[in-house]
Scaffold this motif. Structure first.
Motif: not given
Length: 368
Positions: A190-200, A202-213
């Motif tokens: 089996n596999v399990s994973f969780t995803i976190h982002t800082e917020r919903m 974002y401004y144009l040109g900004e980076g979406i930081k995605v943390v996956a465990e």
């Protein structure tokens, strides 16, 4: 036979390098009328309008059904010359010349310039947008009317980008999701994973930081993949027309079997994207972040988050006195059914020339 109205045009002054306007901006412009001979003008006015329009057609058996709807946001009119008996535009502003006197309705040959100023509404309206089956448009339109003659018109479109709407619920709230999946057939465990982002939001040109465990307790190496895609929805007569478009697609390094790993990925939002449109009844522009694990020969476990793309706050810079005026020139046409125009070709704003991320389809409705 010499035409009396040689030309009528609408131009306006750019207030920033990208030639955009936002909440509360002052829009300075002018209507220019070129006459070949004396003319008695009944009405000359300029109006500023904002509206959305959707339209598409579908085949149902032998019938073709057209789906259409529109929404009006704003309308303001200013008159330079107006008939006393004109009651169709009650309450509209009547402008005066530099001497503080009403404009004369008998106009001599030559070129005549009529300046005007509008203030854009303070509230957030949907951003200018053009898509496959609909648009949001803001424009200036001048109209000159004479007795027993067809009217002459000219039009100029304005690009409106509202201020970022920070009142959207959960806009700056972190997002979290988790997924578990039991492997079958060609893969065990089996596999399990969780995803976190800082917020919903974002401004144009900004980076979406995605943390996956990721906890890969399966018998195969699994590769994390990331996708940002757009959803364009058009609504009419209780029907929806949907178009999706993938904006970003990236992948990470494979995660070996029986491994726990935390991965951080930054997805940079292109500065040329359409901003999210969530405040229009008949069309929406939405974004989704999709994170999934690529499982060979099986369905991929995935997590999706809504993403709101915000415009960059507008800098209130003033245009230099020599900034070009932008608009459309209209010509009197004896057989006209609307307006006829030749656009002034202005330098395109950086990386944002097209509102749409995909070309209009053949049944895209013309603006009217």
């Amino acid at each position: 036979m010499l035409q009396t109205i040689k030309n009528i045009s609408v131009t306006y002054d750019a207030i920033n390098p990208s030639n955009t306007f936002t909440n509360g901006d002052l829009l300075h412009g002018r209507v220019t009328v070129e006459l070949a001979k004396d003319a008695k003008i009944d009405t000359l006015f300029i109006k500023f309008k904002g509206k959305a329009n959707v339209r598409w057609s579908e085949r149902h058996g032998k019938r073709t059904v057209v789906y259409h709807d529109k929404e009006k946001y704003y309308k303001s009119e200013q008159f330079f010359i107006r008939e006393h008996k004109d009651n169709d535009h009650f309450g509209a502003v009547l402008l005066k010349n530099e001497a503080g006197q009403p404009y004369c309705d008998v106009v001599a040959p030559g070129t005549h310039v009529y300046p005007f100023t509008f203030q854009l509404p303070q509230q957030n309206l949907p951003a200018s947008f053009q898509g496959a089956w609909g648009y949001v448009s803001y424009f200036l339109e001048a109209k000159l009317s004479r007795s027993m003659r067809l009217s002459s018109k000219a039009k100029a479109e304005i690009r409106y980008i509202p201020m970022p709407d920070m009142t959207i619920p959960d806009l700056m709230t972190p997002q979290y999701g988790t997924k578990d999946k039991a492997m079958k057939v060609f893969t065990s465990g089996n596999v399990s994973f969780t995803i976190h982002t800082e917020r919903m939001g974002y401004y144009l040109g900004e980076g979406i930081k995605v943390v996956a465990e990721v906890q890969n307790n399966s018998s195969r190496a699994l590769k994390p993949k990331y996708s940002l895609y757009a959803k364009y929805s058009f609504f009419a007569r209780h029907k929806r027309r949907l178009h999706t478009n993938e904006i970003i697609k990236e992948e990470g390094e494979p995660i070996a079997p029986s491994t726990n790993q935390t991965i951080t990925k930054v997805l940079t939002i292109p500065p040329s994207l359409d901003m999210s449109i969530l405040n229009c009844r008949i069309l929406k522009v939405e974004y989704r972040l999709r994170v999934y694990l690529d499982v060979p020969y099986a369905s991929d476990p995935e997590i999706k988050f809504p993403i709101v793309i915000l415009p960059l706050p507008q800098a209130k810079e003033q245009a230099a006195p020599s900034a070009p005026a932008i608009g459309f020139a209209g010509y009197w046409n004896p057989g006209e059914a609307g307006w006829n125009s030749t656009p002034y070709t202005a330098p395109p704003p950086p990386a944002y020339e097209s509102y749409a991320l995909y070309p209009p389809l053949p049944n895209y409705p013309g603006k009217s």
